[in-house]
Motif scaffolding. Structure first.
Motif, short mmCIF file in Angstrom:
data_model
loop_
_atom_site.label_atom_id
_atom_site.label_comp_id
_atom_site.label_asym_id
_atom_site.label_seq_id
_atom_site.Cartn_x
_atom_site.Cartn_y
_atom_site.Cartn_z
N GLU A 66 0.31 3.25 9.94
CA GLU A 66 0.30 1.82 10.23
C GLU A 66 1.56 1.09 9.80
O GLU A 66 1.53 -0.03 9.32
N HIS A 120 0.82 -1.21 0.00
CA HIS A 120 0.00 0.00 0.00
C HIS A 120 0.86 1.26 0.00
O HIS A 120 0.53 2.25 0.66
N TRP A 168 -9.32 7.01 2.78
CA TRP A 168 -8.01 6.66 3.33
C TRP A 168 -8.14 5.98 4.68
O TRP A 168 -7.41 6.27 5.62
N LEU A 204 -8.43 11.08 11.83
CA LEU A 204 -8.98 9.85 11.25
C LEU A 204 -10.29 10.15 10.52
O LEU A 204 -10.56 9.60 9.47
N THR A 230 -0.81 14.40 3.51
CA THR A 230 -1.81 15.21 4.25
C THR A 230 -1.35 15.56 5.65
O THR A 230 -1.77 16.56 6.21
N ILE A 231 -0.49 14.74 6.23
CA ILE A 231 -0.12 15.02 7.62
C ILE A 231 1.30 15.54 7.79
O ILE A 231 1.71 15.88 8.89
N ASN A 286 0.09 8.98 0.11
CA ASN A 286 -0.98 9.97 0.09
C ASN A 286 -1.29 10.48 1.50
O ASN A 286 -1.47 11.67 1.72
N ARG A 287 -1.32 9.55 2.46
CA ARG A 287 -1.60 9.95 3.86
C ARG A 287 -0.49 10.85 4.37
O ARG A 287 -0.74 11.85 5.05
N ILE A 311 -1.78 6.35 11.99
CA ILE A 311 -2.28 6.76 10.67
C ILE A 311 -1.60 5.96 9.55
O ILE A 311 -2.26 5.42 8.67
N VAL A 361 -0.96 4.39 -1.04
CA VAL A 361 -1.93 4.86 -0.04
C VAL A 361 -1.20 5.59 1.07
O VAL A 361 -1.58 6.70 1.48
N LEU A 381 -9.51 11.71 7.24
CA LEU A 381 -9.01 10.76 6.23
C LEU A 381 -10.12 9.85 5.72
O LEU A 381 -10.13 9.47 4.57
#
Lengths: 869, 177
Positions: free
Chosen positions: A220, A178, B14, B6, A188-189, A184-185, A218, A181, B9
């Motif tokens: 993982e 992933h 996501w 969370l 954002t953070i 991308n996360r 977030i 994925v 997302l």
């Protein structure tokens, strides 16, 4: 005579002019450098052009080595890009040295030290060449490091610097799944500072103001917190390297789940300083390109080969001083190149050998035959060292014993002379012209190979094989076009279009043939490369066995596929050992039987059509057929009652474990070998035959295709399928009437020239008819019944080793050169099939594995019993 | 803040990887092939290409399921008879029309079928309705049975096909007995 002398003087004067021109150019270059000006590129080009003109005057074999060495310098200077590849101070020093050496060598009267000067020239040019290769390699390495995944690039460095000065925390994560994925996360953070992908793993270094626990929830994936200090870049580099290594070697590292644990670079990067320093002290060039080492190995092997040939010639031709010079030059060149690469042991050994040769040249040591043995032992040790290098090991082994032999060469000779030591009987190679006449006894001088790489490049054999296969495919495509053309003509008659097609095909055909010939030639090497090794083999074996044997080699210029030449060495060594040990009698026995005391082993090669014949003949005692028969009965290979022909008995020596030697010697007699020889030859798609006459000698004939890539074959049709029979196995093809068939039990035979040849129907053996017609099995139908349906039938007599078999076919389709392809891993080995080839209509024809077809007949229907009955 | 993030997302798709709905992967697309008037499914992922039934060269002393060998742009490939592998005896409407070139870790091969009917998508719950143990011995190359609408179609497993015809793959020595 006067004219000849004038011509020589004129040439020397012309050479002197060009050498003076070189000096002039060098003077300009030197002056520019002294004044701190940039290197005058025009003068460098002029230097190269002058070298080119000078080379035109260096004609004749004696200048070959210097000429090729100069050609290398010339081509490098002309082809290099001055901006991208500037000359170093060492390069310029080499050029200056070269100019001085050429001046000494070519200006004025011929000098005593001409040989040494030539060697110096070669060494200097090689050093120049190695400099350029080394420089390019270093540049490439630097570029690779800059672009390597582990290296932190400049823009990333700036980004990291900015982030590390902020309040944000820095983390590294490694993820396998992933990735998109997670990336991308992260966007954002956090702020992403660096990203790397190593195979399945992706690495991200990012800065965020979130707590590490939250970030972990977030994304993982385990996090590694990075310390923001001056060592940050090193720390990152180490971590990236660790990930890269773990990807390359998954067991080397376990994924860490460490959170907030600062990782020190020293913890993850092993200290390799010591390892490096050891390697470095071995050879300064070890860190450089493997190409340099490969180049050195190739040249060293050629030089050792030349040294061996020269030494044998030296021994044979009453110690001629020219040969001694030649040997000295080869040893000197090898020493120089080994020294440049830091191979101290090789250098030391060569130096010691060179000293001994020099003492012999200066008559301080009288050249005697036991010194030849000493030199041979030195060559053997050098060969061992080069072999070590080829396997990737350091060229290091004990050499003190050999050095002592070299040092005490003259003393040992004196001792031997004092003891009246038995003089070695010399047996060396005699070159014979193909018409059978011996040459004047002078061996052709071994060509100087030290500079041969200048006009050649190394090609990976796999690439060459791919090219050969592709050309084979093109040949098939060409045949398809020819078929289309035929169809067009048949359907539409002769039109303008078909005429154009025919013309194009003709041109395509011509180009294809040229390309095919050329590419096939790329794999071909003269068999003399293997033949030349046997002179030494015979010399050593005859010395061991106390026999007087002369090896005569003929047809060394015959060319064969490189792989085959290499593969042929072992079988030939075995046959030659057998000939010397078993075949040739001791001198007193030979004399008592009215033969010359010196025995002859004749090794010859010739080309007949697409096949190569290699023969090993001896004029020894021949095989004792009765003894072979008795031994075969003792070993249970045959029964006493088995009637066997002379040839059947003789061929028993190819059976595994068979030996008639009364005693096992170090050379042969264990019965391990001739069956292996036969198998090795069969692996090369060849066959071996044996002819012997008691008291007269024995001849082994090996028949081989010229190459394994394209196999000349006879195409046949049987049961609606087409088959390819390798021509090497085809003895003849005949049409014969059905009433000629003889039957013994279920097996059918045909009598051909006093020999009963077993017959099989190819369509029955391969079951093609039953598959084609989807009918019941015809295996119960005897061949004669099949044949009886016809008044006559065509059969191809095939042979593998000493066995013969007639295969009945429906039609002969003619000869064709085919590319044999494997049937693939799924099928593996299919009975009686060596592979497949693609026909012009796109279908596959099976290539027969003749040895297997014949052995199947022997196994299922009785071998010797049936054939002999 | 954690909850907030969370939630932020979540709507963007996501969520945790295991919570997200997987996009349709090639494994859930199937080719419907017809043999002896019966339809079977074959994962699209293993299909390299589909060609017209080629002219084959028969091989001696090989299992009867191997029809022969073909050359596909110079590559030698064995061609298997699905009809015979499945032990189907119903007469075909016509001679086999298509040959599927399939790829597996053991190598590529051709599989002769009467025809290729269509492509179909299947959701995970539509697969594996019946296991191969419940099927006849001849159907040992079927891994499961899928419901495609009202149709129940057996799913062919090429690894099972290969082990049926060529035997089990040779162990690399690391496997325990």
């Amino acid at each position: 005579m006067d004219f000849a002398q004038d011509s020589v003087k004129k040439t020397r004067a012309e050479r002197a002019l060009w050498v003076a021109r070189l000096a002039q150019i060098w003077h300009v270059i030197h002056a520019a450098l002294e004044q701190g000006q940039p290197l005058p590129q025009g003068e460098i080009t002029a230097f190269a052009e002058t070298v080119k003109d000078l080379r035109k005057l260096l004609t004749g074999e004696q200048w070959l080595s210097v000429d090729t060495a100069l050609a290398d310098v010339e081509s490098y200077l002309i082809s290099r890009d001055p901006a991208a590849d500037p000359l170093s101070a060492d390069d310029l020093y080499c050029l200056a040295q070269l100019q001085l050496l050429l001046e000494k060598l070519l200006v004025g009267e011929p000098r005593q030290d001409e040989v040494e000067l030539k060697s110096e020239c070669i060494v200097v040019t090689q050093r120049f060449r190695l400099n350029s290769i080394q420089r390019r390699t270093e540049e490439k390495l630097a570029e690779e490091v800059e672009n390597s995944a582990e290296h932190v690039r400049s823009e990333e460095r700036n980004s990291l610097l900015a982030l590390s000065q902020s309040e944000l925390s820095l983390f590294l994560i490694v993820c396998e799944d992933h990735a998109a994925v997670i990336e991308n996360r992260l966007h954002t953070i956090s702020a992403l500072a660096l990203k790397r992908v190593f195979g399945q793993k992706s690495c991200y270094i990012f800065a965020t103001d979130l707590e590490s626990e939250l970030v972990q929830d977030i994304v993982e994936v385990p996090l590694i917190a990075l310390e923001k200090n001056s060592e940050l870049e090193n720390q990152i580099t180490s971590l990236l390297k660790e990930v890269a290594e773990s990807e390359a070697n998954p067991s080397a590292i376990e994924p860490t789940g460490t959170v907030d644990a600062p990782v020190k670079s020293a913890d993850v990067v092993p200290d390799r300083t010591q390892e490096f320093s050891t390697t470095h002290s071995e050879s300064p060039y070890h860190m450089a390109s493997q190409d340099i080492v490969d180049d050195f190995i190739d040249n060293a092997e050629k030089l050792l080969e030349s040294l061996t040939e020269s030494l044998l010639a030296f021994e044979k031709n009453s110690f001629q001083s020219e040969t001694l010079d030649e040997m000295f030059r080869h040893a000197h060149t090898l020493k120089g190149t080994a020294a440049m690469l830091g191979y101290r042991v090789i250098e030391k050994l060569c130096h010691s050998m060179e000293n001994l040769l020099d003492r012999m040249r200066k008559k301080q040591v009288s050249p005697q035959r036991n010194l030849v043995d000493v030199l041979f032992s030195g060559l053997d040790r050098l060969r061992d060292l080069i072999s070590l290098l080829r396997t990737g090991a350091s060229p290091v082994c004990p050499i003190d014993d050999v050095l002592q032999l070299f040092e005490k060469g003259d003393e040992s000779h004196a001792q031997d002379a004092a003891h009246g030591g038995v003089e070695l009987v010399l047996n060396s190679s005699v070159n014979e012209s193909p018409d059978g006449g011996h040459s004047s006894g002078e061996r052709s001088k071994p060509s100087d190979t030290s500079g041969s790489s200048n006009t050649s490049i190394r090609i990976d054999l796999k690439r060459l094989d791919t090219l050969v296969n592709l050309v084979g495919e093109l040949a098939v495509d060409k045949a398809r076009f020819a078929r289309i053309e035929e169809l067009m003509k048949a359907r539409a008659g002769s039109t303008e279009f078909s005429r154009l097609m025919s013309e194009s095909l003709l041109i395509l055909d011509r180009h294809m043939n040229e390309a095919q010939t050329l590419i096939m030639k790329m794999r071909m090497i003269p068999i003399s490369t293997t033949f030349s090794k046997f002179t030494r083999v015979v010399r050593d074996i005859s010395k061991q066995s106390g026999k007087d044997v002369e090896l005569v080699t003929v047809g060394g210029e015959t060319e064969l596929d490189k792989t085959m030449v290499e593969e042929l060495y072992d079988p030939l060594v075995h046959l030659i050992r057998n000939s010397v040990d078993h075949g040739i009698e001791s001198p007193d026995v030979r004399e008592s039987s009215g033969k010359a005391s010196r025995g002859t082993v004749r090794l010859s090669a010739s080309q007949q059509g697409n096949l190569i014949f290699v023969r090993v003949e001896d004029d020894g005692r021949g095989l004792d057929v009765e003894k072979i028969r008795r031994r075969a009965i003792e070993r249970g290979l045959i029964k006493d009652s088995d009637p066997m022909s002379h040839q059947d008995c003789v061929n028993l020596i190819f059976e595994p474990g068979f030996s008639t030697a009364d005693a096992v010697t170090a050379l042969s007699g264990r019965g391990v070998g001739l069956d292996v020889v036969k198998k090795n030859i069969q692996k090369l798609k060849g066959m071996i035959e044996l002819h012997t006459e008691q008291g007269q000698g024995t001849t082994f004939t090996i028949k081989l295709p010229m190459t394994l890539a394209l196999v000349p074959s006879l195409m046949v049709d049987a049961g609606g399928e087409r088959f390819a029979v390798p021509l090497v196995n085809v003895i003849e093809s005949l049409r014969i009437s059905t009433d000629k068939i003889r039957k013994v039990g279920r097996q059918e035979f045909v009598k051909i020239r006093d020999e009963l040849v077993p017959l099989v129907d190819l369509s029955q053996v391969f079951g093609t008819s039953e598959r084609q017609n989807n009918q019941t099995s015809r295996s119960d139908v005897p061949t004669s019944t099949m044949a009886a349906l016809r008044k006559s039938f065509v059969f191809v007599m095939i042979g593998s080793g000493h066995q013969r078999l007639g295969i009945i076919v429906d039609r002969l389709l003619g000869q064709q050169e085919i590319v044999i392809k494997s049937l693939g891993d799924l099928l593996g080995k299919v009975f009686g099939v060596a592979g497949g080839c693609v026909l012009e209509d796109g279908r596959v024809a099976l290539v027969l594995d003749i040895a297997e077809v014949i052995s199947d007949l022997s196994a299922t229907r009785g071998g010797y019993e049936t054939r002999a009955s | 803040m954690r909850q907030e993030l969370l939630e932020r997302l979540g709507p963007m798709g996501w969520g945790r990887p295991q919570e997200r709905s997987e996009p349709r992967s090639p494994q859930s697309r199937f080719l419907v092939v017809k043999v002896a008037q019966q339809e079977f499914l074959l994962s699209v992922g293993v299909v390299r290409e589909i060609i017209h039934a080629p002219l084959m060269t028969s091989l001696p002393r090989t299992s009867p399921e191997i029809l022969g060998i073909i050359s596909l742009r110079g590559e030698m490939l064995p061609v298997l008879d699905l009809d015979r592998i499945l032990g189907l005896s119903a007469p075909s409407e016509h001679a086999p029309l298509r040959c599927l070139i399939l790829s597996s870790a053991r190598g590529s091969f051709g599989l002769l079928v009467d025809d290729v009917e269509e492509f179909t998508h299947l959701l995970p719950h539509e697969l594996g309705l019946m296991t191969s143990e419940s099927l006849a011995e001849e159907f040992r190359v079927v891994s499961s049975v899928a419901m495609d609408g009202e149709l129940a179609r057996p799913v062919l497993d090429i690894e099972l096909i290969l082990s049926t015809v060529f035997g089990e793959r040779k162990s690399d020595g690391n496997e325990s007995h």
